[in-house]
Scaffold this motif. Structure first.
Motif, PDB file in Angstrom:
ATOM      1  N   GLU A 230      15.585  -0.577 -12.697  1.00  0.00           N
ATOM      2  CA  GLU A 230      16.580   0.417 -13.073  1.00  0.00           C
ATOM      3  C   GLU A 230      16.902   1.291 -11.871  1.00  0.00           C
ATOM      4  N   ALA A 231      18.133   1.821 -11.840  1.00  0.00           N
ATOM      5  CA  ALA A 231      18.525   2.750 -10.791  1.00  0.00           C
ATOM      6  C   ALA A 231      17.897   4.104 -11.101  1.00  0.00           C
ATOM      7  N   ARG A 232      17.225   4.677 -10.086  1.00  0.00           N
ATOM      8  CA  ARG A 232      16.591   5.978 -10.294  1.00  0.00           C
ATOM      9  C   ARG A 232      16.380   6.681  -8.956  1.00  0.00           C
ATOM     10  N   ASP A 233      16.742   7.966  -8.914  1.00  0.00           N
ATOM     11  CA  ASP A 233      16.495   8.815  -7.739  1.00  0.00           C
ATOM     12  C   ASP A 233      17.036   8.193  -6.451  1.00  0.00           C
ATOM     13  N   GLY A 234      18.222   7.625  -6.532  1.00  0.00           N
ATOM     14  CA  GLY A 234      18.844   7.087  -5.343  1.00  0.00           C
ATOM     15  C   GLY A 234      18.318   5.747  -4.881  1.00  0.00           C
ATOM     16  N   GLY A 235      17.473   5.118  -5.672  1.00  0.00           N
ATOM     17  CA  GLY A 235      16.928   3.809  -5.318  1.00  0.00           C
ATOM     18  C   GLY A 235      16.787   2.943  -6.550  1.00  0.00           C
ATOM     19  N   ILE A 236      16.024   1.881  -6.429  1.00  0.00           N
ATOM     20  CA  ILE A 236      15.762   0.971  -7.548  1.00  0.00           C
ATOM     21  C   ILE A 236      14.270   1.004  -7.853  1.00  0.00           C
TER      22      ILE A 236
ATOM     23  N   ASP B 285      -7.536 -12.236 -14.947  1.00  0.00           N
ATOM     24  CA  ASP B 285      -8.260 -13.367 -14.370  1.00  0.00           C
ATOM     25  C   ASP B 285      -8.069 -13.445 -12.854  1.00  0.00           C
ATOM     26  N   LEU B 286      -6.928 -12.939 -12.379  1.00  0.00           N
ATOM     27  CA  LEU B 286      -6.716 -12.894 -10.936  1.00  0.00           C
ATOM     28  C   LEU B 286      -7.453 -11.674 -10.386  1.00  0.00           C
ATOM     29  N   PRO B 287      -8.375 -11.877  -9.452  1.00  0.00           N
ATOM     30  CA  PRO B 287      -9.270 -10.792  -9.014  1.00  0.00           C
ATOM     31  C   PRO B 287      -8.626  -9.826  -8.027  1.00  0.00           C
ATOM     32  N   TYR B 288      -7.461  -9.280  -8.398  1.00  0.00           N
ATOM     33  CA  TYR B 288      -6.765  -8.370  -7.500  1.00  0.00           C
ATOM     34  C   TYR B 288      -6.294  -7.159  -8.286  1.00  0.00           C
ATOM     35  N   GLU B 289      -6.428  -5.996  -7.671  1.00  0.00           N
ATOM     36  CA  GLU B 289      -6.069  -4.747  -8.334  1.00  0.00           C
ATOM     37  C   GLU B 289      -4.572  -4.728  -8.643  1.00  0.00           C
ATOM     38  N   ALA B 290      -4.226  -4.108  -9.759  1.00  0.00           N
ATOM     39  CA  ALA B 290      -2.837  -4.096 -10.207  1.00  0.00           C
ATOM     40  C   ALA B 290      -2.219  -2.708 -10.080  1.00  0.00           C
ATOM     41  N   ARG B 291      -0.913  -2.692  -9.948  1.00  0.00           N
ATOM     42  CA  ARG B 291      -0.099  -1.485 -10.007  1.00  0.00           C
ATOM     43  C   ARG B 291       1.080  -1.787 -10.920  1.00  0.00           C
ATOM     44  N   PRO B 292       1.474  -0.840 -11.795  1.00  0.00           N
ATOM     45  CA  PRO B 292       2.525  -1.149 -12.777  1.00  0.00           C
ATOM     46  C   PRO B 292       3.942  -1.071 -12.265  1.00  0.00           C
ATOM     47  N   LYS B 293       4.180  -0.350 -11.169  1.00  0.00           N
ATOM     48  CA  LYS B 293       5.570  -0.142 -10.745  1.00  0.00           C
ATOM     49  C   LYS B 293       5.630   0.225  -9.270  1.00  0.00           C
ATOM     50  N   GLY B 294       6.852   0.187  -8.720  1.00  0.00           N
ATOM     51  CA  GLY B 294       7.055   0.577  -7.336  1.00  0.00           C
ATOM     52  C   GLY B 294       8.537   0.668  -7.049  1.00  0.00           C
ATOM     53  N   LYS B 295       8.884   1.330  -5.965  1.00  0.00           N
ATOM     54  CA  LYS B 295      10.285   1.414  -5.549  1.00  0.00           C
ATOM     55  C   LYS B 295      10.630   0.137  -4.793  1.00  0.00           C
ATOM     56  N   LEU B 296      11.702  -0.517  -5.206  1.00  0.00           N
ATOM     57  CA  LEU B 296      12.078  -1.794  -4.608  1.00  0.00           C
ATOM     58  C   LEU B 296      12.331  -1.623  -3.113  1.00  0.00           C
ATOM     59  N   SER B 297      11.632  -2.437  -2.311  1.00  0.00           N
ATOM     60  CA  SER B 297      11.799  -2.354  -0.859  1.00  0.00           C
ATOM     61  C   SER B 297      12.321  -3.650  -0.256  1.00  0.00           C
ATOM     62  N   ALA B 298      12.108  -4.788  -0.929  1.00  0.00           N
ATOM     63  CA  ALA B 298      12.579  -6.066  -0.393  1.00  0.00           C
ATOM     64  C   ALA B 298      12.622  -7.104  -1.507  1.00  0.00           C
TER      65      ALA B 298
ATOM     66  N   PRO C  50       0.802  -1.234   0.000  1.00  0.00           N
ATOM     67  CA  PRO C  50       0.000   0.000   0.000  1.00  0.00           C
ATOM     68  C   PRO C  50       0.829   1.275   0.000  1.00  0.00           C
ATOM     69  N   ASP C  51       2.057   1.231   0.559  1.00  0.00           N
ATOM     70  CA  ASP C  51       2.896   2.427   0.589  1.00  0.00           C
ATOM     71  C   ASP C  51       3.677   2.638  -0.702  1.00  0.00           C
ATOM     72  N   GLY C  52       3.465   1.769  -1.706  1.00  0.00           N
ATOM     73  CA  GLY C  52       4.124   1.919  -3.001  1.00  0.00           C
ATOM     74  C   GLY C  52       5.412   1.142  -3.145  1.00  0.00           C
ATOM     75  N   GLY C  53       5.867   0.488  -2.086  1.00  0.00           N
ATOM     76  CA  GLY C  53       7.092  -0.301  -2.170  1.00  0.00           C
ATOM     77  C   GLY C  53       6.853  -1.642  -2.834  1.00  0.00           C
ATOM     78  N   MET C  54       7.810  -2.065  -3.645  1.00  0.00           N
ATOM     79  CA  MET C  54       7.687  -3.362  -4.322  1.00  0.00           C
ATOM     80  C   MET C  54       8.411  -4.447  -3.536  1.00  0.00           C
ATOM     81  N   ILE C  55       7.730  -5.576  -3.383  1.00  0.00           N
ATOM     82  CA  ILE C  55       8.335  -6.781  -2.834  1.00  0.00           C
ATOM     83  C   ILE C  55       8.544  -7.730  -4.001  1.00  0.00           C
ATOM     84  N   CYS C  56       9.798  -8.056  -4.271  1.00  0.00           N
ATOM     85  CA  CYS C  56      10.149  -8.887  -5.415  1.00  0.00           C
ATOM     86  C   CYS C  56      10.444 -10.308  -4.934  1.00  0.00           C
TER      87      CYS C  56
END
Length: 223
Positions: free
Chosen positions: A91-97, A147-160, A52-58
């Motif tokens: 990609e590296a951007r704004d001091g993060g990934i 088909d997966l009934p969950y809302e999508a987001r296209p991108k996020g700042k890598l957090s973990a 929810p805070d915009g961080g991506m868990i990979c």
């Protein structure tokens, strides 16, 4: 399916619309992926969710390591957003990934879907009738992203980054050392050559040596 290249135009023709859609998806993905890598991006064999805070868990790992199971656990239990399945571009951007998902077709095993009551309806009726809905069933079900009934987001700042592993050990999380983390990242890195789609159409040109070095540099900053 016939594909003709007359730069900058691409013509596709097929007597089978499903086949043409399949190769159109692959072609677009290849072109976008290689252009992204030419500009400094790196592609990984991974799934991802957005918190929810915009961080991506990979979630990275080899085939059969449990990536999809962990992804679905997150989507169902943790109220996160779906992002990428099987490919994540960074990609590296704004001091993060910054990390981006890719809306490819999902190939999820019957056994994996059967673990989740919320997703059992996605298993084809023919498999249910034959009483083949078991954890051991390795057949794949092809699903569209929606088909997966969950809302999508296209991108996020890598957090973990998680590296799942199926074992008899108790469930839990443990931090790994930087050397082991780098080795895992290198195993999951699909730049410059995606082993499943190594420029199959011979349309894209790229500098493999530069992309390899750029990918190594990005991975070293990640650990």
């Amino acid at each position: 399916t016939l594909i003709c290249f007359d730069a900058p135009r691409i013509f596709m023709s097929s007597v089978n619309p499903a086949s043409m859609r399949k190769y159109a998806r692959l072609l677009i993905r290849d072109i976008v992926q290689k252009q992204f890598e030419k500009n400094g991006g790196v592609t990984f064999h991974a799934s991802s969710v957005i918190a929810p805070d915009g961080g991506m868990i990979c979630i990275m790992g080899n085939k059969g390591s449990g990536k999809t199971t962990v992804l679905l656990e997150y989507l169902i239990r943790a109220k996160v957003y779906r992002c990428g399945l099987d490919r994540v571009m960074m990609e590296a951007r704004d001091g993060g990934i910054m990390a981006y998902g890719w809306p490819i077709l999902y190939n999820i095993g019957v056994g994996t879907l059967s673990r989740f009551a919320e997703l059992e309806h996605l298993i084809p009726e023919e498999i249910r009738k034959n009483n083949e809905v078991t954890w051991e069933n390795k057949k794949k079900v092809v699903l569209e992203p929606f088909d997966l009934p969950y809302e999508a987001r296209p991108k996020g700042k890598l957090s973990a980054i998680l590296f799942p592993k199926i074992s008899d050990s108790p469930h839990g999380l443990r931090r790994i050392d930087p050397e082991s983390a780098l080795a895992h990242l290198q195993e999951s890195c699909y730049t410059p050559n995606d082993p499943n789609f190594i420029n199959w159409h011979q349309y894209v040109t790229y500098d493999a040596a530069w992309e390899t070095q750029n990918a190594q540099t990005l991975m070293e900053t990640m650990v």
